[in-house]
Design an enzyme around this catalytic site. Structure first.
Site, short mmCIF file in Angstrom:
data_model
loop_
_atom_site.label_atom_id
_atom_site.label_comp_id
_atom_site.label_asym_id
_atom_site.label_seq_id
_atom_site.Cartn_x
_atom_site.Cartn_y
_atom_site.Cartn_z
N LYS A 181 32.57 46.80 -70.75
CA LYS A 181 33.81 47.31 -70.16
C LYS A 181 33.82 46.91 -68.69
O LYS A 181 33.11 47.47 -67.86
CB LYS A 181 33.93 48.83 -70.25
CG LYS A 181 35.33 49.32 -69.81
CD LYS A 181 35.36 50.77 -69.37
CE LYS A 181 35.08 50.95 -67.90
NZ LYS A 181 36.14 50.38 -67.00
N GLY A 212 39.88 48.88 -70.24
CA GLY A 212 40.36 50.26 -70.26
C GLY A 212 39.78 51.08 -69.14
O GLY A 212 39.04 50.57 -68.28
N GLY A 214 37.56 54.30 -67.46
CA GLY A 214 36.25 54.86 -67.72
C GLY A 214 36.27 56.13 -68.55
O GLY A 214 35.40 56.33 -69.40
N GLY A 218 34.88 53.82 -71.20
CA GLY A 218 33.52 54.04 -70.72
C GLY A 218 32.84 55.19 -71.43
O GLY A 218 31.67 55.11 -71.81
N GLU A 256 22.22 51.32 -61.80
CA GLU A 256 22.16 50.71 -60.47
C GLU A 256 23.26 51.37 -59.67
O GLU A 256 24.44 51.12 -59.88
CB GLU A 256 22.36 49.19 -60.59
CG GLU A 256 21.87 48.43 -59.36
CD GLU A 256 22.94 48.29 -58.30
OE1 GLU A 256 22.90 49.10 -57.33
OE2 GLU A 256 23.80 47.42 -58.41
N CYS A 290 26.75 47.69 -52.53
CA CYS A 290 25.81 48.82 -52.57
C CYS A 290 24.62 48.57 -51.64
O CYS A 290 23.99 49.52 -51.17
CB CYS A 290 25.33 49.06 -54.00
SG CYS A 290 24.64 47.61 -54.80
N GLU A 390 27.37 57.16 -48.54
CA GLU A 390 27.78 55.78 -48.78
C GLU A 390 29.28 55.66 -48.55
O GLU A 390 30.08 56.28 -49.25
CB GLU A 390 27.42 55.35 -50.20
CG GLU A 390 27.74 53.88 -50.45
CD GLU A 390 27.33 53.43 -51.84
OE1 GLU A 390 26.82 52.30 -51.97
OE2 GLU A 390 27.53 54.20 -52.80
#
Length: 482
Positions: A181, A212, A214, A218, A256, A290, A390
């Site tokens: 996905k 699609g 999440g 997902g 990750e 990231c 972050e």
């Protein structure tokens, strides 16, 4: 402005006709989603909005393809990946144009990094086919590495194709089949990948793609009983939810997640080099990475000197039309992302941080799109929000320290452990690198290596991608006693 504007895709040129299931386009039977340009808010493509039923079809295709693909020799699987790298290279310009259209990455960066890195990673993974110990004799046991089975891959929008390749290339080399996905806001390279994979000779059903959101696709992948492993890249908050959802079927989960990279400049560092590398790693892709170096730790007695050099170097980071070949920074990937990053900058100003470059608000002359001003805060308290959370935008915090032990404590003082960097005399920098809690540490601007493992510690995730460890992540060990 250059004539690069002729590269702008025509309306609906990038529309996606359907999912990719069992080696063929599978038209969606439901509503569609719009992919919106962050440059001006225009709709650049429509994409099918997949359902749990679409995931069921993709999982069935992946399971049907699994026996034949998993029994193919590693050498033959590596050969397919080698050809895939070549097919992606021939499509570099199409890939770059799609990525610039959907996330606003400057076209020069899209060609070099967004389209170039996937080729390098695929080649690197292909080269490992003959080096991994697929079988090993240990005492009276034969230890065999086997594929996990069907892998569900959930990928983010910031490096759309690179993040996909980082998952599917090692998964395929290990003999797994995949249900992917892609990010709903950045799906436009997925059909190019499917086309390239078919041209490379990847068997039908080995790679399946369901578009699609999440919450639907997902979630269906994460909880599906026919999927044996989920590999997710994205925020730490969403990664936690993926891990919980996958636990019901005791899937293997690789995560990750986020990062808050500290770049530690030692007193014996080459300051000019450190400043140049800091901005490059902090602001490339508009800071939407990231591993972006968002915290710069500097000796307190050199703080003002380094800040002045940063502000001077920052003038070269022009913000502008991503289709212009000379643009260094394009818009953020969406208006929602602009709102998020701008809110962090406003919080930094409200907290009394020393704003020395950039600031909140729209870029003058570029008020229509998701363009943000690259920002530098100086004399930042390491406990402040902008130094702890972050941000995922071009916001750099300069933090002074008074001793090496204090600097290491500050560097390690977040929930994250994805990356770190050190600048200084080589042996000194290596010694400090060993004290940092991170999955990878860059010393004096060391280059990205697609053969090295990539992943994080603490709340930056579990497992590793790329290199031998990245392939082994997608295998199960079986011990056969002789």
């Amino acid at each position: 402005m250059t004539n690069a504007l002729t590269l702008v895709p025509a309306p609906h040129e990038l529309d996606i006709a359907g999912h990719w299931i069992g080696g063929a386009t599978a038209p969606g039977d439901g509503p569609t989603m719009e992919v919106v340009s962050p440059v001006d808010g225009a709709v650049v493509a429509t994409v099918p909005r997949g359902s749990a039923a679409d995931v069921d079809r993709a999982v069935a295709a992946a399971r049907a393809a699994l026996p034949a693909w998993s029994s193919t020799s590693p050498a033959d699987r590596g050969a397919v990946l080698h050809r895939l790298a070549g097919e992606l290279e021939t499509r570099r310009e199409r890939i770059a144009r799609a990525i610039t259209a959907e996330i606003g990455a400057p076209i020069a960066l899209a060609r070099a990094a967004h389209a170039g890195f996937p080729v390098a990673v695929t080649e690197a993974v292909a080269s490992l086919a003959g080096t991994i110990a697929w079988t090993e004799e240990i005492g009276n046991s034969l230890v065999v590495r086997e594929p996990v089975g069907v892998v569900g891959a959930l990928t983010p929008w910031n490096f759309p194709l690179q993040q996909v390749i980082t998952k599917i290339a090692p998964a395929l080399l290990a003999g797994n089949t995949v249900v992917l996905k892609p990010a709903e806001t950045a799906p436009l390279t997925a059909p190019i990948l499917a086309e390239a994979a078919a041209a490379a000779g990847l068997p039908a059903g080995a790679l399946n793609i369901v578009h699609g959101v999440g919450a639907v696709v997902g979630e269906a992948i994460t909880t599906h009983a026919g999927i044996d492993m989920v590999s997710f890249t994205g925020s730490t908050a969403v990664g936690k939810r993926v891990a919980v959802a996958a636990s019901d079927t005791v899937k293997r989960v690789a995560l990750e997640l986020g990062g808050k990279t500290a770049n530690l400049v030692l007193p014996d560092a080459d300051l000019e080099h450190a400043v140049a590398e800091t901005l490059a790693y902090s602001w490339t892709n508009s800071g939407q990475a990231c591993g972006a170096w968002t915290r710069l730790l500097v000796p307190a007695d050199r703080h003002d000197e380094i800040v002045a050099a940063l502000v001077d170097a920052a003038q070269a980071y022009t913000v502008g039309d991503p289709w212009d070949e000379t643009t260094r920074l394009g818009p953020l990937a969406s208006e929602a992302q602009w709102e998020r990053v701008n809110a962090y900058i406003e919080r930094g100003v409200a907290a009394g941080l020393d704003l020395v470059h950039g600031g909140p608000g729209r870029v003058p002359g570029l008020e229509r799109g998701a363009f943000i001003r690259p920002t530098i805060f100086a004399n930042v308290d390491p406990r402040s929000v902008v130094a702890q959370e972050e941000i995922f935008g071009p916001v750099l915090s300069v933090i002074p320290y008074h001793s090496e032990d204090e600097a290491v404590a500050i560097a390690n003082g977040t929930i994250y452990g994805l990356g770190a960097a050190v600048f200084g005399e080589r042996d000194h920098a290596l010694a400090v690198a060993g004290r940092l809690e991170a999955g990878q540490v860059y010393v004096n601007g060391g280059r990205f290596n697609p053969l090295a493992p990539f992943g994080g510690t603490k709340q930056s995730g579990t497992g590793r991608e790329m290199g031998v460890a990245g392939v082994e992540e997608f295998t199960e060990l079986k011990a056969i006693q002789l």
